[in-house]
Design an enzyme around this catalytic site. Structure first.
Site, PDB file in Angstrom:
ATOM      1  N   SER A   1       5.387  -9.185  11.609  1.00 41.62           N
ATOM      2  CA  SER A   1       5.036  -9.030  13.529  1.00 41.62           C
ATOM      3  C   SER A   1       4.138  -8.897  13.994  1.00 41.62           C
ATOM      4  O   SER A   1       3.769 -10.890  13.687  1.00 41.62           O
ATOM      5  CB  SER A   1       5.229  -7.367  13.175  1.00 41.62           C
ATOM      6  OG  SER A   1       5.328  -7.269  15.126  1.00 41.62           O
TER       7      SER A   1
ATOM      8  N   ARG B 110       6.292   5.589  22.334  1.00 38.66           N
ATOM      9  CA  ARG B 110       6.196   4.937  21.082  1.00 38.66           C
ATOM     10  C   ARG B 110       8.509   5.618  20.633  1.00 38.66           C
ATOM     11  O   ARG B 110       8.241   4.516  20.177  1.00 38.66           O
ATOM     12  CB  ARG B 110       5.595   6.057  20.331  1.00 38.66           C
ATOM     13  CG  ARG B 110       6.289   6.593  18.174  1.00 38.66           C
ATOM     14  CD  ARG B 110       6.365   5.691  18.062  1.00 38.66           C
ATOM     15  NE  ARG B 110       6.224   6.094  16.790  1.00 38.66           N
ATOM     16  CZ  ARG B 110       6.246   4.342  15.931  1.00 38.66           C
ATOM     17  NH1 ARG B 110       6.134   3.549  16.388  1.00 38.66           N
ATOM     18  NH2 ARG B 110       6.400   4.709  14.225  1.00 38.66           N
TER      19      ARG B 110
ATOM     20  N   ASP C 136      17.268  -8.472  13.296  1.00 35.50           N
ATOM     21  CA  ASP C 136      16.095  -8.421  14.316  1.00 35.50           C
ATOM     22  C   ASP C 136      16.182  -8.418  15.485  1.00 35.50           C
ATOM     23  O   ASP C 136      15.785  -9.985  15.505  1.00 35.50           O
ATOM     24  CB  ASP C 136      14.551  -8.657  13.383  1.00 35.50           C
ATOM     25  CG  ASP C 136      13.730  -8.635  13.778  1.00 35.50           C
ATOM     26  OD1 ASP C 136      13.170  -7.483  15.284  1.00 35.50           O
ATOM     27  OD2 ASP C 136      12.273  -9.333  13.808  1.00 35.50           O
TER      28      ASP C 136
ATOM     29  N   HIS D 220      13.642  -4.409  13.077  1.00 36.93           N
ATOM     30  CA  HIS D 220      12.410  -5.649  13.011  1.00 36.93           C
ATOM     31  C   HIS D 220      11.729  -5.126  11.528  1.00 36.93           C
ATOM     32  O   HIS D 220      11.122  -5.447  11.247  1.00 36.93           O
ATOM     33  CB  HIS D 220      11.913  -4.762  14.699  1.00 36.93           C
ATOM     34  CG  HIS D 220      10.909  -6.115  14.681  1.00 36.93           C
ATOM     35  ND1 HIS D 220      10.640  -7.038  14.147  1.00 36.93           N
ATOM     36  CD2 HIS D 220       9.341  -5.678  14.742  1.00 36.93           C
ATOM     37  CE1 HIS D 220       9.062  -7.165  13.994  1.00 36.93           C
ATOM     38  NE2 HIS D 220       8.416  -6.578  14.562  1.00 36.93           N
ATOM     39  N   ASP D 221      12.249  -3.424  11.697  1.00 39.26           N
ATOM     40  CA  ASP D 221      11.393  -2.701  11.015  1.00 39.26           C
ATOM     41  C   ASP D 221      12.467  -3.131   9.483  1.00 39.26           C
ATOM     42  O   ASP D 221      11.399  -2.630   7.746  1.00 39.26           O
ATOM     43  CB  ASP D 221      11.142  -1.664  10.510  1.00 39.26           C
ATOM     44  CG  ASP D 221      10.540  -0.978  11.473  1.00 39.26           C
ATOM     45  OD1 ASP D 221       9.697  -1.515  11.929  1.00 39.26           O
ATOM     46  OD2 ASP D 221      10.819   1.033  11.707  1.00 39.26           O
TER      47      ASP D 221
END
Lengths: 375, 206
Positions: free
Chosen positions: A154, A224, A319, A352-353
């Site tokens: 990222s 968050r 992602d 994405h994680d």
């Protein structure tokens, strides 16, 4: 005893720099401190160092645990350690907290020596280029002339990419995971919502909340939550929570009902406890500003003309924040320059994680690539 | 007949041996459907070539990385948009043309990206294949090892079919090597050859 494959107990170290750093914004820090950790041993030729760059929410604590906080496992511990894909028996790994951070490096919560007060709103906006410059100074301090590799996921991957442009002679390989050559409009829009959440929190006090003895918790929590949703795929969220209700029935009120609400609130609370709002603002700005092609008329291939590193680029099919198409833009610019490059597109469901997950297809490619790096 | 001399690392792939003989030293090569990277690794080590392989399969991509070969995990069928025109000396497609959906497009794309193209394919006109057809069955052989129901091959064609295609698509054949059991076949190639290797470029515009 630490588990098999762990670097074990680690301690952060701190390097002070008294040589001023002029930032891309034109602002200048006369002195600054970098928090960092290292794992493994720098070999006699000093040729086996690997820099691991962190993304939005992480720090220099990349692997291992702290003696006084054994629950605090490094954020990329599943990838880095003895016998792991990035093998600390062979490589000397450096993790560093970036300038503007909130984990021990000089940042908005640090004391400005000019005023004797915490920087707060006055701390300058930092960029990926600034971070790379600071990292290169730390490398010099550690006696590392050239990194065997710089790796990140990222925003960390953006730093690895920037290294190949800013410091082409000092990087052997770039491992660029779940990256984009610049943010999309949608990415910037998400960041702006997160920033608005923070800056409109009455406890933010224009960034000078330290002196009021408060933290803009509400803003940080919402920032968050938004970020977290964009790190996961729709499928991964559905798989994990579905529409499951905590108490099985609708209660016709606005308490926590769905499991996903409970999860987001828990993650948000945890984050607001440990993360600095001013740091969050600055890191999202660094993301927004990152665009190495901009100085070359938008042509990334031209931006990479001086690059000589070998590249491994990895993306994940689910992602949607930094989709595989964005990684392929990077790959294309590497091909245009005839650089050694491999590209793996991992069919992983996590979004994405996924770059933080332990997927054998992903980890095996990383391992194979590192195995072939000659020292 | 003489056996083509086979570098140990290419054993088992007689089309690779033929290709390796044609590739000039230090050339820039794109290998489409590069498998585990065996050919590229050989060309890199023995001929000093540079280049990339394209492969879709996870296991083969990993094998390429282990083989120190540049590999890009992409689907050939979605086109070669990442590659600039004339950016390679050779674009290779070995034993894959018969499994590609858009045959014309891939050949056109190969000739756009590369100055020359090399393809290898199983010859459906090989006499053993013809015999099996005559006996009422779809052919199964060393070059066509699949049953009709599990084959990835969707465009089966003969040497004569391919040369007709070249004639009608402005493709100029520069070199041909037909083989059977790893040995060159020069007599009645469409009947006696089981594997064909072609090097070609874009013919002169009329």
């Amino acid at each position: 005893m630490p588990p098999e494959g762990s670097v074990g107990t680690v301690s952060p170290r701190f390097a002070r720099f008294d040589e001023p750093i002029v930032l891309k914004s034109g602002a200048r820090l006369d002195a600054y401190q970098l928090a960092y950790e290292t794992y493994g041993t720098l070999n006699a030729a000093r040729s086996n160092a690997v820099l691991v760059c962190h993304a939005l929410n992480a720090s220099h604590h990349v692997a291992g645990v702290y003696a006084d906080d054994p629950e605090n496992v490094g954020w990329w511990d599943n990838l880095i350690g003895p016998g792991k894909p990035l093998d600390t028996d062979r490589f000397f790994v450096v993790g560093v907290n970036n300038i503007g951070g909130c984990h021990g490096s000089t940042g908005p919560a640090s004391v400005d020596p000019a005023t004797g007060r915490q920087w707060g709103a006055d701390f300058p906006v930092v960029t990926v280029e600034d971070w790379v410059e600071a990292q290169s100074r730390l490398a010099t301090r550690l006696g590392i002339q050239r990194f065997a590799a710089v790796m990140g996921g990222s925003l960390g991957a953006m730093q690895a990419l920037q290294w190949t442009i800013s410091q082409p002679q000092r990087i052997g390989h770039a491992i660029v995971i779940a990256a984009a050559p610049k943010l999309s409009t949608q990415n910037i829009a998400f960041n702006e919502v997160a920033r608005q959440a923070i800056t409109t929190d009455p406890d933010f006090h224009g960034g000078n909340f330290y002196s009021h003895g408060v933290v803009p918790r509400r803003g940080l929590r919402i920032a968050r939550m938004i970020g977290h949703i964009t790190y996961l795929s729709d499928d991964a969220m559905a798989e994990k929570f579905g529409r499951e209700l905590r108490e099985g029935v609708y209660k016709f009120n606005f308490d926590v009902e769905f499991q996903v609400e409970s999860y987001l609130r828990y993650q948000a609370d945890k984050f607001a406890e440990r993360f600095d709002a001013n740091t969050y603002l600055r890191i999202t700005k660094a993301l927004d500003y990152f665009d190495p092609a901009a100085a070359y008329g938008g042509n990334l291939s031209k931006a990479l003309k001086q690059a000589s590193a070998g590249f491994l680029v990895v993306s994940f099919t689910s992602d949607w924040r930094f989709s595989p198409a964005r990684s392929r833009e990077i790959v294309k610019s590497l091909l245009d320059n005839g650089l050694d490059a491999s590209y793996a597109e991992i069919d992983a469901p996590h979004g994405h994680d996924a770059f933080l997950m332990e997927d054998p297809r992903y980890h095996n490619v990383i391992r194979a690539y590192f195995n072939n790096i000659a020292l | 007949m003489t056996t083509l001399d086979t570098p140990a690392s290419l054993s088992g792939r007689s089309d690779f041996v033929a290709i390796a003989k044609w590739i000039k030293r230090d050339a820039k090569v794109l290998d489409l459907g590069c498998g585990d990277g065996t050919l590229l690794r050989y060309l890199k080590e023995a001929r000093g070539v540079t280049g990339y392989g394209v492969e879709i399969d996870d296991t083969k991509v990993l094998a390429c990385v282990k083989n120190r070969v540049n590999v890009l995990q992409n689907n050939l069928e979605s086109g070669l948009t990442e590659f600039e025109s004339n950016s390679f000396d050779y674009v290779i497609l070995s034993q894959t043309l018969q499994a590609v959906r858009h045959t014309e497009r891939i050949i056109r794309d190969m000739l756009r990206v590369g100055r020359e193209a090399i393809v290898t394919f199983p010859n459906f006109g090989y006499w053993r294949h013809r015999l099996q057809i005559l006996s009422g069955r779809m052919p199964v052989s060393g070059e066509l090892p699949y049953e009709w129901y599990d084959t990835p091959n969707i465009h089966l064609f003969t040497i004569r079919d391919f040369e007709n295609f070249c004639g009608t698509h402005n493709v100029r054949i520069l070199e041909r090597q037909v083989m059977a059991q790893g040995k060159p076949v020069n007599f009645l190639p469409n009947l006696l050859g089981s594997l064909a290797v072609y090097r070609f470029d874009e013919g002169p515009r009329a």
